[in-house]
Motif scaffolding. Structure first.
Motif, PDB file in Angstrom:
ATOM      1  N   THR A  47       0.831  -1.209   0.000  1.00  0.00           N
ATOM      2  CA  THR A  47       0.000   0.000   0.000  1.00  0.00           C
ATOM      3  C   THR A  47       0.857   1.247   0.000  1.00  0.00           C
ATOM      4  O   THR A  47       0.576   2.216  -0.680  1.00  0.00           O
ATOM      5  CB  THR A  47      -0.935   0.057   1.221  1.00  0.00           C
ATOM      6  N   LEU A  48       1.935   1.226   0.774  1.00  0.00           N
ATOM      7  CA  LEU A  48       2.748   2.422   0.825  1.00  0.00           C
ATOM      8  C   LEU A  48       3.634   2.572  -0.397  1.00  0.00           C
ATOM      9  O   LEU A  48       3.851   3.664  -0.889  1.00  0.00           O
ATOM     10  CB  LEU A  48       3.618   2.417   2.085  1.00  0.00           C
TER      11      LEU A  48
ATOM     12  N   VAL B  57      -4.518  -6.521  -9.171  1.00  0.00           N
ATOM     13  CA  VAL B  57      -5.967  -6.505  -8.982  1.00  0.00           C
ATOM     14  C   VAL B  57      -6.400  -5.086  -8.607  1.00  0.00           C
ATOM     15  O   VAL B  57      -7.393  -4.570  -9.118  1.00  0.00           O
ATOM     16  CB  VAL B  57      -6.397  -7.521  -7.901  1.00  0.00           C
ATOM     17  N   SER B  58      -5.626  -4.456  -7.741  1.00  0.00           N
ATOM     18  CA  SER B  58      -5.943  -3.089  -7.352  1.00  0.00           C
ATOM     19  C   SER B  58      -5.927  -2.151  -8.557  1.00  0.00           C
ATOM     20  O   SER B  58      -6.819  -1.325  -8.736  1.00  0.00           O
ATOM     21  CB  SER B  58      -4.951  -2.635  -6.275  1.00  0.00           C
ATOM     22  N   SER B  59      -4.914  -2.296  -9.431  1.00  0.00           N
ATOM     23  CA  SER B  59      -4.850  -1.403 -10.584  1.00  0.00           C
ATOM     24  C   SER B  59      -6.017  -1.663 -11.530  1.00  0.00           C
ATOM     25  O   SER B  59      -6.526  -0.751 -12.164  1.00  0.00           O
ATOM     26  CB  SER B  59      -3.516  -1.577 -11.317  1.00  0.00           C
ATOM     27  N   THR B  60      -6.452  -2.911 -11.619  1.00  0.00           N
ATOM     28  CA  THR B  60      -7.591  -3.219 -12.473  1.00  0.00           C
ATOM     29  C   THR B  60      -8.835  -2.500 -11.977  1.00  0.00           C
ATOM     30  O   THR B  60      -9.582  -1.906 -12.757  1.00  0.00           O
ATOM     31  CB  THR B  60      -7.841  -4.734 -12.489  1.00  0.00           C
ATOM     32  N   ILE B  61      -9.036  -2.542 -10.671  1.00  0.00           N
ATOM     33  CA  ILE B  61     -10.229  -1.907 -10.120  1.00  0.00           C
ATOM     34  C   ILE B  61     -10.143  -0.376 -10.248  1.00  0.00           C
ATOM     35  O   ILE B  61     -11.056   0.269 -10.750  1.00  0.00           O
ATOM     36  CB  ILE B  61     -10.422  -2.308  -8.645  1.00  0.00           C
ATOM     37  N   VAL B  62      -9.007   0.189  -9.830  1.00  0.00           N
ATOM     38  CA  VAL B  62      -8.914   1.648  -9.825  1.00  0.00           C
ATOM     39  C   VAL B  62      -8.758   2.219 -11.234  1.00  0.00           C
ATOM     40  O   VAL B  62      -9.542   3.033 -11.693  1.00  0.00           O
ATOM     41  CB  VAL B  62      -7.724   2.122  -8.954  1.00  0.00           C
ATOM     42  N   LYS B  63      -7.728   1.740 -11.923  1.00  0.00           N
ATOM     43  CA  LYS B  63      -7.378   2.351 -13.188  1.00  0.00           C
ATOM     44  C   LYS B  63      -8.326   1.932 -14.306  1.00  0.00           C
ATOM     45  O   LYS B  63      -8.783   2.751 -15.089  1.00  0.00           O
ATOM     46  CB  LYS B  63      -5.933   1.945 -13.518  1.00  0.00           C
ATOM     47  N   ASP B  64      -8.608   0.644 -14.381  1.00  0.00           N
ATOM     48  CA  ASP B  64      -9.336   0.153 -15.549  1.00  0.00           C
ATOM     49  C   ASP B  64     -10.841   0.240 -15.397  1.00  0.00           C
ATOM     50  O   ASP B  64     -11.552   0.394 -16.373  1.00  0.00           O
ATOM     51  CB  ASP B  64      -8.922  -1.282 -15.850  1.00  0.00           C
ATOM     52  N   LEU B  65     -11.337   0.116 -14.173  1.00  0.00           N
ATOM     53  CA  LEU B  65     -12.789   0.203 -14.028  1.00  0.00           C
ATOM     54  C   LEU B  65     -13.223   1.560 -13.468  1.00  0.00           C
ATOM     55  O   LEU B  65     -14.005   2.262 -14.100  1.00  0.00           O
ATOM     56  CB  LEU B  65     -13.302  -0.944 -13.146  1.00  0.00           C
TER      57      LEU B  65
ATOM     58  N   SER C  97      -6.254   4.608  -4.663  1.00  0.00           N
ATOM     59  CA  SER C  97      -5.354   3.497  -4.979  1.00  0.00           C
ATOM     60  C   SER C  97      -4.880   2.801  -3.717  1.00  0.00           C
ATOM     61  O   SER C  97      -4.929   1.579  -3.599  1.00  0.00           O
ATOM     62  CB  SER C  97      -4.129   3.998  -5.741  1.00  0.00           C
ATOM     63  N   THR C  98      -4.411   3.586  -2.759  1.00  0.00           N
ATOM     64  CA  THR C  98      -3.931   3.002  -1.519  1.00  0.00           C
ATOM     65  C   THR C  98      -5.059   2.288  -0.785  1.00  0.00           C
ATOM     66  O   THR C  98      -4.903   1.170  -0.316  1.00  0.00           O
ATOM     67  CB  THR C  98      -3.346   4.101  -0.606  1.00  0.00           C
ATOM     68  N   GLY C  99      -6.216   2.963  -0.739  1.00  0.00           N
ATOM     69  CA  GLY C  99      -7.357   2.397  -0.026  1.00  0.00           C
ATOM     70  C   GLY C  99      -7.811   1.078  -0.619  1.00  0.00           C
ATOM     71  O   GLY C  99      -7.998   0.094   0.101  1.00  0.00           O
ATOM     72  N   VAL C 100      -7.941   1.029  -1.949  1.00  0.00           N
ATOM     73  CA  VAL C 100      -8.411  -0.198  -2.597  1.00  0.00           C
ATOM     74  C   VAL C 100      -7.431  -1.341  -2.340  1.00  0.00           C
ATOM     75  O   VAL C 100      -7.814  -2.458  -2.013  1.00  0.00           O
ATOM     76  CB  VAL C 100      -8.609   0.012  -4.112  1.00  0.00           C
ATOM     77  N   THR C 101      -6.134  -1.038  -2.453  1.00  0.00           N
ATOM     78  CA  THR C 101      -5.144  -2.073  -2.197  1.00  0.00           C
ATOM     79  C   THR C 101      -5.278  -2.629  -0.784  1.00  0.00           C
ATOM     80  O   THR C 101      -5.267  -3.838  -0.567  1.00  0.00           O
ATOM     81  CB  THR C 101      -3.717  -1.503  -2.397  1.00  0.00           C
ATOM     82  N   ALA C 102      -5.448  -1.724   0.173  1.00  0.00           N
ATOM     83  CA  ALA C 102      -5.572  -2.163   1.561  1.00  0.00           C
ATOM     84  C   ALA C 102      -6.832  -2.989   1.786  1.00  0.00           C
ATOM     85  O   ALA C 102      -6.790  -4.056   2.406  1.00  0.00           O
ATOM     86  CB  ALA C 102      -5.555  -0.950   2.485  1.00  0.00           C
ATOM     87  N   VAL C 103      -7.962  -2.493   1.258  1.00  0.00           N
ATOM     88  CA  VAL C 103      -9.218  -3.224   1.452  1.00  0.00           C
ATOM     89  C   VAL C 103      -9.132  -4.620   0.825  1.00  0.00           C
ATOM     90  O   VAL C 103      -9.532  -5.619   1.429  1.00  0.00           O
ATOM     91  CB  VAL C 103     -10.395  -2.433   0.835  1.00  0.00           C
ATOM     92  N   LEU C 104      -8.569  -4.691  -0.376  1.00  0.00           N
ATOM     93  CA  LEU C 104      -8.409  -5.993  -1.034  1.00  0.00           C
ATOM     94  C   LEU C 104      -7.632  -6.955  -0.148  1.00  0.00           C
ATOM     95  O   LEU C 104      -8.032  -8.109   0.035  1.00  0.00           O
ATOM     96  CB  LEU C 104      -7.612  -5.814  -2.322  1.00  0.00           C
ATOM     97  N   GLY C 105      -6.526  -6.460   0.403  1.00  0.00           N
ATOM     98  CA  GLY C 105      -5.700  -7.304   1.250  1.00  0.00           C
ATOM     99  C   GLY C 105      -6.479  -7.831   2.436  1.00  0.00           C
ATOM    100  O   GLY C 105      -6.383  -9.008   2.791  1.00  0.00           O
ATOM    101  N   ILE C 106      -7.284  -6.954   3.028  1.00  0.00           N
ATOM    102  CA  ILE C 106      -8.048  -7.377   4.202  1.00  0.00           C
ATOM    103  C   ILE C 106      -9.103  -8.404   3.822  1.00  0.00           C
ATOM    104  O   ILE C 106      -9.306  -9.394   4.513  1.00  0.00           O
ATOM    105  CB  ILE C 106      -8.671  -6.145   4.896  1.00  0.00           C
ATOM    106  N   VAL C 107      -9.769  -8.191   2.675  1.00  0.00           N
ATOM    107  CA  VAL C 107     -10.775  -9.165   2.230  1.00  0.00           C
ATOM    108  C   VAL C 107     -10.118 -10.527   2.008  1.00  0.00           C
ATOM    109  O   VAL C 107     -10.630 -11.562   2.448  1.00  0.00           O
ATOM    110  CB  VAL C 107     -11.466  -8.691   0.934  1.00  0.00           C
TER     111      VAL C 107
END
Lengths: 480, 95
Positions: free
Chosen positions: A175-176, A344-352, A370-380
């Motif tokens: 994330t960082l 996966v994070s870039s797909t969600i943020v950038k592509d969708l 970007s940071t938030g989505v990456t973190a949430v994905l990791g937690i899920v």
């Protein structure tokens, strides 16, 4: 609990962690956040490129699962695994310069970005985004589980604690730090994988009384173990050679690998990466699987394949060194996971999100998202991995072959065949994925080969046929 | 830069890229033949008739060990002899 091994294992992981954070600091001042977070500013040198390709590709299966199977099947499985040397040069030679030139022109920072500009079709963007999210998410969860199991078996910590430590480490630096932190840690991890393999190989050969001795012991136990046909003579030449496609040629289409073929600095770094990558991948794949086979006469009767590596390391090495060497598979798992997470994070943020929800997003918000989505994905993924649902395990089986069937022709023919168009790409992805799932479910190993071979063949036909049939409906493709 | 000149410059780079991709395909096919040929050419006889090199069965030694070394060497030669340094974006001058 094995304190000595635990200590050295975590010490090694800790060093990797610090390096990742250091790399992320260097990123703070950058101007083009998207390109930097997801692509490291296209600045990879040759050595780093080779190492990040190796570390991303080498995963739990190269260090834990694969050698475990080799332990049971003998040299036949090493034969099958060693064709992965192909991944060291093929992707970079085929995608190579053309991919880097074109994605720079298109200003693409993700694979989907490239497909979007090449085919100019929402269908392609959505279908490929979904494939990446579903397949890679499952692949990631499986690696998460593998990483936690490894920590668990070595240290004696509970599975949940082990998982928590593992996920926490990965999440913080991804994330960082983004892509640059990932490739920097990949480099360290690749070096650990290489040295760990070497040390373990030497120790195993010494413990077994030399290669000749080990091979003769294997022959005495079961002559098939030193034949190319596997312990029960079940590995047919056709089946083994289809791995040339699955884990060799087809790897070109894995998004986490292909994206690295657009992230390097100059053609000189590509050249260096080709040479280093081939040697490093080949060395690790050949020797890790050999270690699995050699472990058999030294430690007979291990029933669970996944335990072969940890047990042989603890058996032939001093405990503290076993901890360091076993950081290699852990490093491999971590480095696959971090790349997948970022992708996966870039797909969600950038592509969708940016494509369809909010195209005019401002810089600060984009960065937070970007940071938030990456973190949430990791937690899920963490929550899923605590109690892995069957669906994840099932999907993971399809991940590699499914991605290859979906992306191989749209990526490669998109680069090299002008007549390829969006109808071809859509048909190819659809045919590839469905036929692969159908084969895996109802007709495993069509014609004696791994099902990915037939799926790739069908998706090639779909691509060519639909592109040719619709060539009047679309303006001709012009290379800019 | 006038458009025609730009087109020519990129054409030249694509010709190079295409040629290098062909090297990749030839190498991967050769790799397969070597790997498969030695494995099953020498390995399909009875295990008792195997010959050994440095302790390894000959099929394994040639197919997997020599195969890996040979391919690394070929990659080295191909890259050093035939691969050309080109700029990746137009603004850059020749490296």
């Amino acid at each position: 609990m094995n304190w000595e091994a635990t200590l050295t294992l975590f010490l090694t992981v800790g060093i990797i962690f610090i390096i990742g954070l250091y790399a992320s600091k260097r990123q703070m001042g950058s101007t083009n956040y998207m390109q930097d977070y997801y692509l490291g500013g296209r600045s990879l040198g040759g050595f780093v490129l080779a190492m990040t390709m190796t570390a991303t590709y080498g995963s739990a299966s190269s260090f834990i699962g694969g050698p475990g199977v080799a332990y049971n099947e003998g040299l036949g499985w090493v034969l099958l695994a060693v064709i992965q040397v192909v991944t060291g040069y093929f992707t970079l030679m085929i995608l190579g310069k053309k991919f880097a030139i074109i994605t720079k022109k298109y200003q693409s920072v993700t694979i989907i970005d490239y497909l979007k500009k090449r085919y100019d079709s929402h269908g392609v963007v959505i279908l490929s985004s979904l494939s990446i999210i579903i397949f890679l998410f499952s692949a990631m969860a499986a690696q998460w589980i593998g990483g936690a199991r490894l920590i668990e078996s070595l240290t004696g910590l509970s599975y949940t604690t082990a998982l928590f430590i593992f996920v926490g480490t990965v999440l913080i630096y991804v994330t960082l730090g983004g892509f640059r932190a990932v490739v920097t840690t990949d480099t360290v991890q690749g070096i650990i994988m290489f040295i760990g393999t070497l040390v373990l190989l030497i120790a195993v050969i010494i413990a077994g009384g030399g290669v000749e001795n080990i091979i003769q012991d294997l022959k005495q136990e079961n002559p098939n173990l030193i034949s190319p046909y596997g312990a029960e003579r079940t590995l047919t030449p056709t089946y083994v050679s289809s791995f040339w496609i699955l884990v060799g040629v087809g790897v070109i289409a894995l998004p986490q690998i292909a994206i690295r073929a657009m992230s390097y600095k100059s053609s000189a770094s590509l050249h260096r990466a080709l040479i280093i990558g081939t040697i490093v991948v080949g060395f690790i794949m050949l020797n890790m699987h050999l270690i699995g086979v050699f472990a058999r006469p030294i430690l007979p009767g291990i029933e669970i394949g996944d335990k072969v590596m940890p047990e042989i390391a603890l058996h032939v090495l001093p405990t503290w060194l076993a901890g360091v060497v076993l950081a290699a598979p852990l490093a491999a798992i971590m480095s696959s996971v971090d790349s997948l997470l970022l992708l996966v994070s870039s797909t969600i943020v950038k592509d969708l999100y940016i494509n369809y929800v909010n195209p005019d997003i401002e810089y600060k918000r984009m960065r937070r998202i970007s940071t938030g989505v990456t973190a949430v994905l990791g937690i899920v993924v963490f929550l899923l991995a605590v109690q892995p649902p069957d669906l994840i395990i099932w999907l993971n089986l399809f991940a590699i072959g499914g991605l290859e069937a979906a992306f191989l022709w749209p990526i490669v023919l998109g680069l090299y065949w002008r007549k390829g168009n969006k109808y071809g790409a859509l048909a190819s992805m659809f045919t590839g994925i469905t036929s692969y799932v159908i084969f895996e479910q109802w007709w495993q190993q069509p014609f004696g080969m791994h099902s990915v071979v037939s799926s790739l063949f069908l998706s090639l036909i779909a691509y060519v046929l639909f592109s040719l049939m619709t060539k009047d409906r679309q303006r001709p493709y012009i290379e800019i | 830069m006038p458009p025609t000149q730009k087109l020519q410059a990129s054409d030249r780079r694509y010709t190079i890229a295409n040629r290098e991709a062909l090297f990749g395909i030839s190498l991967v096919v050769f790799h397969f033949l070597w790997w498969f040929g030695f494995a099953y050419g020498l390995g399909s006889k009875e295990v008792d008739e195997y010959t050994y090199i440095l302790g390894f069965p000959a099929w394994f030694f040639y197919s997997c060990i020599i195969g890996f070394i040979l391919i690394s060497l070929l990659v080295f030669i191909i890259v050093k002899k035939f691969f050309v340094n080109i700029p990746l974006d137009e603004e850059e001058s020749d490296i």
